[in-house]
Write a protein that holds these residues in place. Sequence first.
Motif, PDB file in Angstrom:
ATOM      1  N   ARG A 188       1.283 -11.015  16.764  1.00  0.00           N
ATOM      2  CA  ARG A 188       0.844  -9.871  17.573  1.00  0.00           C
ATOM      3  C   ARG A 188       2.037  -8.984  17.958  1.00  0.00           C
ATOM      4  O   ARG A 188       1.943  -7.759  17.945  1.00  0.00           O
ATOM      5  CB  ARG A 188       0.101 -10.355  18.813  1.00  0.00           C
ATOM      6  N   GLN A 189       3.168  -9.595  18.287  1.00  0.00           N
ATOM      7  CA  GLN A 189       4.355  -8.829  18.665  1.00  0.00           C
ATOM      8  C   GLN A 189       4.880  -8.020  17.474  1.00  0.00           C
ATOM      9  O   GLN A 189       5.285  -6.870  17.641  1.00  0.00           O
ATOM     10  CB  GLN A 189       5.462  -9.761  19.172  1.00  0.00           C
ATOM     11  N   GLU A 190       4.874  -8.609  16.281  1.00  0.00           N
ATOM     12  CA  GLU A 190       5.321  -7.883  15.098  1.00  0.00           C
ATOM     13  C   GLU A 190       4.404  -6.703  14.808  1.00  0.00           C
ATOM     14  O   GLU A 190       4.874  -5.610  14.490  1.00  0.00           O
ATOM     15  CB  GLU A 190       5.372  -8.807  13.879  1.00  0.00           C
ATOM     16  N   LEU A 191       3.104  -6.934  14.915  1.00  0.00           N
ATOM     17  CA  LEU A 191       2.159  -5.857  14.643  1.00  0.00           C
ATOM     18  C   LEU A 191       2.334  -4.732  15.655  1.00  0.00           C
ATOM     19  O   LEU A 191       2.325  -3.553  15.283  1.00  0.00           O
ATOM     20  CB  LEU A 191       0.719  -6.374  14.646  1.00  0.00           C
ATOM     21  N   ALA A 192       2.524  -5.067  16.923  1.00  0.00           N
ATOM     22  CA  ALA A 192       2.734  -4.031  17.947  1.00  0.00           C
ATOM     23  C   ALA A 192       3.989  -3.220  17.635  1.00  0.00           C
ATOM     24  O   ALA A 192       3.983  -1.987  17.751  1.00  0.00           O
ATOM     25  CB  ALA A 192       2.838  -4.672  19.328  1.00  0.00           C
ATOM     26  N   LEU A 193       5.041  -3.880  17.208  1.00  0.00           N
ATOM     27  CA  LEU A 193       6.280  -3.184  16.865  1.00  0.00           C
ATOM     28  C   LEU A 193       6.066  -2.284  15.649  1.00  0.00           C
ATOM     29  O   LEU A 193       6.525  -1.141  15.620  1.00  0.00           O
ATOM     30  CB  LEU A 193       7.389  -4.204  16.597  1.00  0.00           C
ATOM     31  N   PHE A 194       5.341  -2.783  14.650  1.00  0.00           N
ATOM     32  CA  PHE A 194       5.085  -1.984  13.453  1.00  0.00           C
ATOM     33  C   PHE A 194       4.196  -0.782  13.783  1.00  0.00           C
ATOM     34  O   PHE A 194       4.424   0.323  13.279  1.00  0.00           O
ATOM     35  CB  PHE A 194       4.463  -2.843  12.355  1.00  0.00           C
ATOM     36  N   VAL A 195       3.198  -0.966  14.635  1.00  0.00           N
ATOM     37  CA  VAL A 195       2.328   0.144  15.053  1.00  0.00           C
ATOM     38  C   VAL A 195       3.162   1.206  15.768  1.00  0.00           C
ATOM     39  O   VAL A 195       3.021   2.399  15.502  1.00  0.00           O
ATOM     40  CB  VAL A 195       1.169  -0.364  15.941  1.00  0.00           C
ATOM     41  N   LEU A 196       4.049   0.782  16.641  1.00  0.00           N
ATOM     42  CA  LEU A 196       4.908   1.734  17.344  1.00  0.00           C
ATOM     43  C   LEU A 196       5.799   2.476  16.346  1.00  0.00           C
ATOM     44  O   LEU A 196       6.001   3.689  16.463  1.00  0.00           O
ATOM     45  CB  LEU A 196       5.749   1.005  18.390  1.00  0.00           C
ATOM     46  N   HIS A 197       6.281   1.781  15.353  1.00  0.00           N
ATOM     47  CA  HIS A 197       7.079   2.395  14.281  1.00  0.00           C
ATOM     48  C   HIS A 197       6.266   3.478  13.569  1.00  0.00           C
ATOM     49  O   HIS A 197       6.771   4.572  13.307  1.00  0.00           O
ATOM     50  CB  HIS A 197       7.527   1.299  13.318  1.00  0.00           C
ATOM     51  N   LEU A 198       5.011   3.204  13.280  1.00  0.00           N
ATOM     52  CA  LEU A 198       4.153   4.192  12.617  1.00  0.00           C
ATOM     53  C   LEU A 198       3.910   5.408  13.508  1.00  0.00           C
ATOM     54  O   LEU A 198       3.867   6.536  13.028  1.00  0.00           O
ATOM     55  CB  LEU A 198       2.826   3.560  12.194  1.00  0.00           C
ATOM     56  N   ILE A 199       3.761   5.170  14.800  1.00  0.00           N
ATOM     57  CA  ILE A 199       3.570   6.283  15.742  1.00  0.00           C
ATOM     58  C   ILE A 199       4.820   7.153  15.778  1.00  0.00           C
ATOM     59  O   ILE A 199       4.729   8.380  15.863  1.00  0.00           O
ATOM     60  CB  ILE A 199       3.225   5.762  17.155  1.00  0.00           C
ATOM     61  N   GLN A 200       5.986   6.533  15.686  1.00  0.00           N
ATOM     62  CA  GLN A 200       7.224   7.310  15.701  1.00  0.00           C
ATOM     63  C   GLN A 200       7.331   8.202  14.471  1.00  0.00           C
ATOM     64  O   GLN A 200       7.798   9.326  14.551  1.00  0.00           O
ATOM     65  CB  GLN A 200       8.442   6.397  15.775  1.00  0.00           C
ATOM     66  N   ILE A 201       6.868   7.710  13.344  1.00  0.00           N
ATOM     67  CA  ILE A 201       6.933   8.482  12.109  1.00  0.00           C
ATOM     68  C   ILE A 201       6.069   9.732  12.207  1.00  0.00           C
ATOM     69  O   ILE A 201       6.476  10.813  11.809  1.00  0.00           O
ATOM     70  CB  ILE A 201       6.501   7.626  10.905  1.00  0.00           C
ATOM     71  N   ASN A 202       4.872   9.546  12.765  1.00  0.00           N
ATOM     72  CA  ASN A 202       3.932  10.658  12.810  1.00  0.00           C
ATOM     73  C   ASN A 202       2.884  10.369  13.883  1.00  0.00           C
ATOM     74  O   ASN A 202       2.291   9.289  13.862  1.00  0.00           O
ATOM     75  CB  ASN A 202       3.255  10.775  11.432  1.00  0.00           C
ATOM     76  N   PRO A 203       2.642  11.286  14.818  1.00  0.00           N
ATOM     77  CA  PRO A 203       1.567  11.058  15.784  1.00  0.00           C
ATOM     78  C   PRO A 203       0.244  10.807  15.044  1.00  0.00           C
ATOM     79  O   PRO A 203      -0.086  11.534  14.105  1.00  0.00           O
ATOM     80  CB  PRO A 203       1.515  12.360  16.582  1.00  0.00           C
ATOM     81  N   VAL A 204      -0.459   9.764  15.423  1.00  0.00           N
ATOM     82  CA  VAL A 204      -1.665   9.337  14.699  1.00  0.00           C
ATOM     83  C   VAL A 204      -2.726   8.844  15.665  1.00  0.00           C
ATOM     84  O   VAL A 204      -2.469   8.595  16.829  1.00  0.00           O
ATOM     85  CB  VAL A 204      -1.346   8.192  13.704  1.00  0.00           C
ATOM     86  N   HIS A 205      -3.936   8.671  15.124  1.00  0.00           N
ATOM     87  CA  HIS A 205      -4.974   8.001  15.904  1.00  0.00           C
ATOM     88  C   HIS A 205      -5.180   6.604  15.312  1.00  0.00           C
ATOM     89  O   HIS A 205      -4.637   6.270  14.254  1.00  0.00           O
ATOM     90  CB  HIS A 205      -6.265   8.818  15.993  1.00  0.00           C
ATOM     91  N   GLY A 206      -5.932   5.775  16.010  1.00  0.00           N
ATOM     92  CA  GLY A 206      -6.070   4.368  15.650  1.00  0.00           C
ATOM     93  C   GLY A 206      -6.532   4.112  14.232  1.00  0.00           C
ATOM     94  O   GLY A 206      -5.990   3.247  13.529  1.00  0.00           O
ATOM     95  N   TYR A 207      -7.549   4.838  13.784  1.00  0.00           N
ATOM     96  CA  TYR A 207      -8.067   4.623  12.441  1.00  0.00           C
ATOM     97  C   TYR A 207      -7.003   4.921  11.391  1.00  0.00           C
ATOM     98  O   TYR A 207      -6.888   4.212  10.391  1.00  0.00           O
ATOM     99  CB  TYR A 207      -9.316   5.484  12.202  1.00  0.00           C
ATOM    100  N   GLU A 208      -6.182   5.960  11.632  1.00  0.00           N
ATOM    101  CA  GLU A 208      -5.101   6.277  10.691  1.00  0.00           C
ATOM    102  C   GLU A 208      -4.086   5.132  10.613  1.00  0.00           C
ATOM    103  O   GLU A 208      -3.548   4.856   9.542  1.00  0.00           O
ATOM    104  CB  GLU A 208      -4.387   7.568  11.108  1.00  0.00           C
ATOM    105  N   ILE A 209      -3.845   4.478  11.725  1.00  0.00           N
ATOM    106  CA  ILE A 209      -2.926   3.341  11.731  1.00  0.00           C
ATOM    107  C   ILE A 209      -3.492   2.219  10.869  1.00  0.00           C
ATOM    108  O   ILE A 209      -2.785   1.630  10.042  1.00  0.00           O
ATOM    109  CB  ILE A 209      -2.654   2.860  13.171  1.00  0.00           C
ATOM    110  N   ILE A 210      -4.765   1.937  11.040  1.00  0.00           N
ATOM    111  CA  ILE A 210      -5.418   0.895  10.236  1.00  0.00           C
ATOM    112  C   ILE A 210      -5.304   1.227   8.757  1.00  0.00           C
ATOM    113  O   ILE A 210      -4.917   0.377   7.942  1.00  0.00           O
ATOM    114  CB  ILE A 210      -6.890   0.723  10.662  1.00  0.00           C
ATOM    115  N   LYS A 211      -5.627   2.455   8.377  1.00  0.00           N
ATOM    116  CA  LYS A 211      -5.585   2.860   6.963  1.00  0.00           C
ATOM    117  C   LYS A 211      -4.151   2.880   6.428  1.00  0.00           C
ATOM    118  O   LYS A 211      -3.919   2.535   5.268  1.00  0.00           O
ATOM    119  CB  LYS A 211      -6.245   4.230   6.766  1.00  0.00           C
TER     120      LYS A 211
END
Length: 163
Positions: free
Chosen positions: A17-40
């Motif tokens: 869970r901690q790794e996924l949270a860090l990776f999600v935050l990394h994706l947000i830093q790359i580009n502002p996104v919504h949840g479904y975009e993160i999943i895809k």
Amino acid sequence: MSKTEPAVRRKSKLFTRQELALFVLHLIQINPVHGYEIIKTIEGYSMGVYIPSPGVIYPILAHIVDNGFATAAEIEGGKKQFSMTPAGSEYLAARRNEIRAIEEKMKKRVIENNPPPAPEMIYAIENLKITVRTKAYNGEVTPEIYQQMVKYINEVTKKIHDL
């Protein structure tokens, strides 16, 4: 399960869970996104090896916002767009090695589940997309740099086409 039902094999978890949270935050830093975009994005990046469920992603997003690492703004259709905060950027900067380890872990799993060279190709394409988005998001792209980027991408595209 009855004797007539086939056994269903679940894929093992790719991330803690901690790794996924860090990776999600990394994706947000790359580009502002919504949840479904993160999943895809995670699905594409992992070549389908890992597809996080909304029940996993949305609580992580709420936690990231609660910790002040990102903000959530409503956009069209009632979706929330998540954007990085300075605190989130600082948090990620201190964890670059962890992010690289997560990416390597994902790459290893993709290679285990898909024959090469396809994973390397996908990673090369994803790295190009991430680099272009990051430059644009960080405001580093002047009109001149933009034209040079387009030129380089078109040159490489032609070279690959001519192979």
